[in-house]
Design an enzyme around this catalytic site. Sequence first.
Site: not given
Length: 312
Positions: A231, A260, A278
């Site tokens: 993360r 993000e 991601h």
Amino acid sequence: MIRSVLALLDIRPAYTAMLAERHDLHRYDLVPDKQKFLDEMGDQIRAVVTSARFGVPEDLLAQLPNLEVITSFGVGYDVFDLKALRDRGIRLSTTPDVLTEDVADTAIMLMHATLRKLVLGDDWVRSGKWAAKGSMALTRSIRGKKLGIVGLGRIGQAIASRAVPSGVEVGYFGRSKKDVEYRFFDDLTALATWSDILVLSCPGGAATNGIVNEAVLDALGKEGVVINIARGSVIDEPALIRALQHGLIAGAGLDVFENEPDIDPAFANLHNVVLYPHLASGTVETRDAMGQLVVDNLDAWDERQELITPLV
């Protein structure tokens, strides 16, 4: 049949369609007047389908008084208030295991791409620099390096199993020592000092927020590389950017970021970092498996008040 299910997103069209066939499905992301919908339907919602990105916002959760279960598309759970769910007796499932292999593959991909400067090499060819300036500067091999893994869970162990054949020595940091042959460190800074490559595969959340900080990056050193498929929150991002800008570490391969998708623009100006959106679990095969597991969890709850992959 569960009377009413609230989906906060389209997990995958085919699997959202399956949910609609099996349940009274409402697409919250498509509702124009959300408050009106909640006023009329909030007390009828028994299940929520969401993702590791969205979770269930606190204000929404408060307006679903009869919610029984949440099925989440993804393995991360830092977006959920687990205590609040337990206090209300709300069950939560995620989609572990089915994404392990692709995420581990991505970590290995980012390691090689960072050390071998794949993005710079691609530009060297495309831009004509190869013809104009000759050979690009030499890169670094992964072979013979010390690989430190932060979090040796399912994904961490899958990363280690892939890395060992490449000729690396593996060490790891975690809450407790595991029954593995890899070297255990009970101090993250000590692991960073030992490591040439530091891979982050730990959960997000308060316990790991910013654990890779300036001191850890300093310990990793000027030849060190950071790989993050965990993360964005586990790294002190401003400290990471400073370390990359000033050559305090050699480089980074990042699949996840603090904010993000609106990431810090400083990353775009760095030539010693490989950026990935991601997408570690982002293959058709894995996302289909994740979608099926969401459907299966909701079916299991509907049929026998159980979850296949419960977290809470």
